[in-house]
Enzyme design. Structure first.
Site, PDB file in Angstrom:
ATOM      1  N   TYR A 196       0.830  -1.203   0.000  1.00  0.00           N
ATOM      2  CA  TYR A 196       0.000   0.000   0.000  1.00  0.00           C
ATOM      3  C   TYR A 196       0.870   1.261   0.000  1.00  0.00           C
ATOM      4  O   TYR A 196       2.072   1.202  -0.183  1.00  0.00           O
ATOM      5  CB  TYR A 196      -0.993  -0.067   1.151  1.00  0.00           C
ATOM      6  CG  TYR A 196      -1.903  -1.271   1.011  1.00  0.00           C
ATOM      7  CD1 TYR A 196      -2.699  -1.432  -0.121  1.00  0.00           C
ATOM      8  CD2 TYR A 196      -1.937  -2.285   1.973  1.00  0.00           C
ATOM      9  CE1 TYR A 196      -3.518  -2.545  -0.278  1.00  0.00           C
ATOM     10  CE2 TYR A 196      -2.748  -3.397   1.813  1.00  0.00           C
ATOM     11  CZ  TYR A 196      -3.530  -3.518   0.690  1.00  0.00           C
ATOM     12  OH  TYR A 196      -4.326  -4.632   0.516  1.00  0.00           O
ATOM     13  N   GLY A 239      -4.039 -14.468  12.493  1.00  0.00           N
ATOM     14  CA  GLY A 239      -4.901 -14.116  11.390  1.00  0.00           C
ATOM     15  C   GLY A 239      -6.018 -15.116  11.213  1.00  0.00           C
ATOM     16  O   GLY A 239      -7.060 -15.045  11.863  1.00  0.00           O
ATOM     17  N   ARG A 240      -5.803 -16.092  10.346  1.00  0.00           N
ATOM     18  CA  ARG A 240      -6.870 -17.022   9.984  1.00  0.00           C
ATOM     19  C   ARG A 240      -7.353 -17.863  11.161  1.00  0.00           C
ATOM     20  O   ARG A 240      -8.535 -18.185  11.241  1.00  0.00           O
ATOM     21  CB  ARG A 240      -6.410 -17.912   8.830  1.00  0.00           C
ATOM     22  CG  ARG A 240      -6.214 -17.124   7.545  1.00  0.00           C
ATOM     23  CD  ARG A 240      -5.932 -18.003   6.357  1.00  0.00           C
ATOM     24  NE  ARG A 240      -6.079 -17.225   5.124  1.00  0.00           N
ATOM     25  CZ  ARG A 240      -6.441 -17.732   3.966  1.00  0.00           C
ATOM     26  NH1 ARG A 240      -6.709 -19.021   3.859  1.00  0.00           N
ATOM     27  NH2 ARG A 240      -6.547 -16.975   2.895  1.00  0.00           N
ATOM     28  N   ARG A 269       3.314  -0.999  11.006  1.00  0.00           N
ATOM     29  CA  ARG A 269       3.503  -2.314  10.391  1.00  0.00           C
ATOM     30  C   ARG A 269       4.359  -2.196   9.142  1.00  0.00           C
ATOM     31  O   ARG A 269       4.152  -1.302   8.310  1.00  0.00           O
ATOM     32  CB  ARG A 269       2.159  -2.933  10.017  1.00  0.00           C
ATOM     33  CG  ARG A 269       2.269  -4.392   9.589  1.00  0.00           C
ATOM     34  CD  ARG A 269       0.942  -4.937   9.091  1.00  0.00           C
ATOM     35  NE  ARG A 269       0.738  -6.307   9.505  1.00  0.00           N
ATOM     36  CZ  ARG A 269      -0.048  -7.173   8.874  1.00  0.00           C
ATOM     37  NH1 ARG A 269      -0.725  -6.809   7.808  1.00  0.00           N
ATOM     38  NH2 ARG A 269      -0.191  -8.401   9.316  1.00  0.00           N
TER      39      ARG A 269
END
Length: 358
Positions: free
Chosen positions: A181, A314-315, A228
């Site tokens: 990003y 996360g997952r 991050r």
């Protein structure tokens, strides 16, 4: 059996965490068209409040920061009010909320935004990535290069969004300088071909990230500001060069950020443990490390090796609202349903069963 190091308490800035787990930021596309979190967002984060540190999905600091459809913002009064409901829900369950500030830069499509403007980036170079729109997958178009004056305006947008997050009741923010990003684009030579003070050398490519971090820390306090990074991650079409170039870039960047005493450094780690060790050694506060492909027995590996203080999930956390209890008791984990990651609504979002329902 998960390592006992996971269950040690930890002081992170102004907050006390009961253990070393956290919720990693994950885009879920459950917000409204105006950038307010949708009807199920508060429930989703409250379900996962036992993780202690709850880092939100990427949240745009301005209209130009949006890239995907139905992602939240934190820059209007309506968005602040909606996020207050989320923060209150997390706090009621004993958790702490950090809102991740994410400007996507060139990873965008006009059809996914309300204003339909051209995206912005360090240079007018297309990411040449496929992005999902309401009309199906499309390629990201070429962005418009930010002027020096506009770069200062974007820094101001991050400052404003950080203040808005605190006004909404969040405990802090995470600056997203990773995963392809905008801030990461400034670090990557193949996305940043500027010849002014924001491009060219390692020092100049780092400048924007450092200035954003400094502005946010000045606005809300360094002890409520995390950041991050994702060294060498090729997401969003970025190429940061060979290992030597990556080491030079990130050792300089972290060296510039370290004196700010931000509350944490969050590393999305690709596997270069020599680099990770050097960043850990240079960083004065907490380090969070998340890796792809960890199994439950290796969640604490970086903590045990002295490379990290906190292990965001996360997952595992996405599919298991009560993942803390499941790990603590060696209970089975729910499987993730990838078909519902970004589909909207409650399905695959707030309807994963907890142990009491199994």
């Amino acid at each position: 059996m998960t390592s006992s190091s996971l269950w040690q308490p930890f002081t992170l800035g102004r907050i006390e965490l009961p253990h070393r787990l956290a919720l990693a930021p994950m885009t879920r596309n459950r917000s409204n068209a105006d950038g307010t979190p949708g009807e199920h967002v508060a429930a989703y984060y409250a379900q996962r409040a036992s993780l202690g540190l709850v880092i939100s999905e990427g949240t745009q600091p301005s209209a130009d920061g949006q890239g995907y459809f139905n992602t939240p913002g934190i820059y209007t009064p309506e968005q602040i009010e909606a996020w207050r409901n989320v923060a209150d829900a997390v706090h009621e369950k004993g958790g702490h909320l950090f809102i991740q500030l994410m400007h996507v830069g060139r990873i965008s499509h006009p059809e996914n935004t309300e204003h339909h403007r051209q995206s912005v980036a360090p240079s007018a170079i297309s990411a040449e990535q496929e992005i999902y729109t309401a009309a199906g997958p499309k390629q990201t178009p070429a962005p418009r290069e930010l002027s020096i004056e506009e770069i200062q305006e974007v820094i101001g947008e991050f400052r404003h969004a950080a203040a808005a997050a605190i006004a909404a009741g969040a405990d802090g923010v995470e600056i997203h300088a990773a995963n392809g990003y905008l801030l990461h684009q400034f670090l990557a030579p193949n996305a940043n071909e500027r010849t002014d003070e924001y491009g060219g050398s390692v020092q100049n490519r780092s400048r924007f990230v450092v200035e954003v971090a400094r502005a946010v820390a000045e606005e809300i306090g360094a002890d409520r500001t995390g950041i991050r990074i994702s060294p060498a991650f090729p997401l969003g079409g970025l190429n940061e060069g060979d290992a030597a170039a990556v080491h030079a870039q990130y050792q300089h960047l972290v060296g510039e950020l370290a004196p700010l005493n931000l509350v944490y450094l969050h590393v999305h780690h690709l596997g270069d443990d020599v680099l990770l060790r050097s960043l850990r050694d240079a960083w004065p506060t907490a380090v969070l490390v998340v890796r792809y492909g960890r199994d439950r027995d290796s969640i604490a590996a970086d903590i045990d090796a002295g490379l990290a203080d906190i292990a965001p999930l996360g997952r595992f956390a996405l599919a298991n609202p009560d993942v803390v209890e499941r790990l603590r008791t060696d209970a089975p984990l729910n499987d993730l349903d990838p078909r519902t990651l970004y589909t909207g609504g409650a399905n695959g979002y707030i309807d994963y069963p907890v142990l009491a329902q199994v």
